[in-house]
Design an enzyme around this catalytic site. Structure first.
Site, PDB file in Angstrom:
ATOM      1  N   MET A 166       0.854  -1.193   0.000  1.00 18.68           N
ATOM      2  CA  MET A 166       0.000   0.000   0.000  1.00 18.68           C
ATOM      3  C   MET A 166       0.890   1.242   0.000  1.00 18.68           C
ATOM      4  SD  MET A 166      -3.406  -0.983   2.098  1.00 18.68           S
ATOM      5  CE  MET A 166      -2.801  -0.731   3.740  1.00 18.68           C
ATOM      6  N   HIS A 210       9.075   1.091   3.298  1.00 18.77           N
ATOM      7  CA  HIS A 210      10.203   1.116   4.221  1.00 18.77           C
ATOM      8  C   HIS A 210      11.055  -0.124   3.927  1.00 18.77           C
ATOM      9  CE1 HIS A 210       7.876  -1.942   6.247  1.00 18.77           C
ATOM     10  NE2 HIS A 210       6.884  -1.084   6.438  1.00 18.77           N
ATOM     11  N   GLY A 214      11.289  -2.917   5.256  1.00 18.75           N
ATOM     12  CA  GLY A 214      10.549  -4.190   5.273  1.00 18.75           C
ATOM     13  C   GLY A 214      10.030  -4.525   3.878  1.00 18.75           C
ATOM     14  N   HIS A 215       9.434  -3.517   3.222  1.00 19.95           N
ATOM     15  CA  HIS A 215       8.955  -3.755   1.848  1.00 19.95           C
ATOM     16  C   HIS A 215      10.132  -4.042   0.917  1.00 19.95           C
ATOM     17  CE1 HIS A 215       5.681  -0.904   3.309  1.00 19.95           C
ATOM     18  NE2 HIS A 215       4.986  -1.948   2.926  1.00 19.95           N
ATOM     19  N   GLN A 239       6.171 -11.381   7.012  1.00 21.01           N
ATOM     20  CA  GLN A 239       5.675 -12.167   8.142  1.00 21.01           C
ATOM     21  C   GLN A 239       5.098 -11.281   9.252  1.00 21.01           C
ATOM     22  OE1 GLN A 239       8.497 -14.695  10.478  1.00 21.01           O
ATOM     23  NE2 GLN A 239       7.100 -13.955  12.070  1.00 21.01           N
ATOM     24  N   LYS A 240       5.403  -9.990   9.192  1.00 17.41           N
ATOM     25  CA  LYS A 240       4.830  -9.056  10.187  1.00 17.41           C
ATOM     26  C   LYS A 240       3.305  -9.187  10.215  1.00 17.41           C
ATOM     27  CE  LYS A 240       4.084  -4.714  11.896  1.00 17.41           C
ATOM     28  NZ  LYS A 240       3.075  -4.287  10.945  1.00 17.41           N
ATOM     29  N   ARG A 250       2.762   2.398   9.610  1.00 21.68           N
ATOM     30  CA  ARG A 250       2.013   3.131  10.640  1.00 21.68           C
ATOM     31  C   ARG A 250       2.919   3.652  11.757  1.00 21.68           C
ATOM     32  NH1 ARG A 250      -2.296  -0.776   9.159  1.00 21.68           N
ATOM     33  NH2 ARG A 250      -4.060   0.475   8.436  1.00 21.68           N
TER      34      ARG A 250
END
Ligand code: PAF
Length: 287
Positions: free
Chosen positions: A35, A39, A41-42, A153-154, A192
């Protein structure tokens, strides 16, 4: 890293046409659904997609149907220019950034619902959430014809629900779950996190700290899930403005809540720190 400007496509049919041609040439396609507000993680998902597929596609779409009316759809961060810069540095092939009208044209009426797994945990606090996720994810799978799709996995339950949809509906795609990426102090990366005030940001590390403590307890022989949950609750309640939605210790596949810890478990948390709702989880393998 190779700087390569990705091609930005906004129209689903145009992307479908382009990727169909590439598949005909024998190319494999790796999809990273996001979305936006990207960051690291992506980016770790994108790096995995690039390594394993000939063509990498990142979708950036703040999907309205997975937000309830009282949730943060309007305020969800939209940072397309920054996202494109980051993805150019990694060298993605395509960015798919449709408008809501392109994804849900007038008269759109279909929903994909995965029973069971999508009704517990997040689903019991956000009853329409996973229907929105699975509907848009299935559309993305169909538009791209991807061979592989990468999820973090988050969002443990999201991955479980998407895998179940793939199995139940015989979708020709492999779902790859990539590890959680954390800040140095343990906070799981999330779009977030940028909502957190400086004090809330400090307090937010209680999620990963309590999960690590839980793992220690289990490794030192604790097998009573309620005792572990109580310790997590005790720790989180030391933070003045933390409000717990759930602390769950579940079977990794069925997500059924456990009383005794006999094999691998997943501990999942959803906690509001101030006005920001955070989720985190930890897979624990008893010694
Ligand atoms: O995890 C997310 O960002 C979203 O739920 C997803 C998978 C992109 C679907 O909108």
């Amino acid at each position: 890293m190779t700087e390569k400007k990705p091609e930005i496509i906004r129209d689903p049919q145009e992307l479908q046409r382009r990727l169909t041609e590439l598949r005909k040439q024998g190319k494999t396609i790796g999809l990273v659904p996001t979305m936006g507000a990207l960051h690291y993680g992506h980016l770790s998902l994108v790096i995995a997609a690039k390594e394993e597929s000939d063509i990498s596609v990142v979708s950036i779409f703040v999907n309205p149907t997975q937000f309830a009316p009282n949730e943060d759809f309007d305020k969800y961060p939209r940072t397309l220019d920054d996202d494109v810069d980051l993805l150019s540095q990694i060298g993605v092939d395509f960015i798919f950034a449709p408008t809501p009208e392109k994804m849900y044209p007038r008269g759109f009426k279909s929903t994909v619902q995965v029973g069971g797994l999508s009704e517990v945990l997040e689903g019991s606090f956000r009853p329409t959430h996973f229907n929105g996720v699975t509907t848009v994810v299935l559309k993305l799978f169909n538009i791209t014809g991807a061979d592989f799709a990468y999820f973090g996995q988050k969002d443990y339950q999201q991955v479980a629900v998407v895998k179940k949809m793939v199995r139940d509906l015989n979708l020709p795609i492999e779902i790859i779950s990539c590890p959680i990426i954390r800040e140095e102090d343990g906070l799981a990366l999330s779009s977030r996190n940028r909502y957190l005030s400086p004090t809330d940001r400090k307090n937010a590390i209680i999620l990963s700290q309590s999960l690590q403590k839980a793992e220690k307890l289990i490794h030192s022989g604790e097998r009573n899930a309620q005792t572990v949950r109580d310790e997590i609750r005790r720790m989180i309640e030391t933070v003045p403005n933390a409000q717990i939605d759930y602390i769950a210790i579940v079977d990794p596949d069925s997500l059924i809540e456990l009383e005794n810890i006999a094999g691998n478990v997943v501990i999942l948390l959803a906690v509001r720190i101030g006005s920001t709702r955070l989720i985190d989880n930890w897979i624990v393998r008893p010694k």
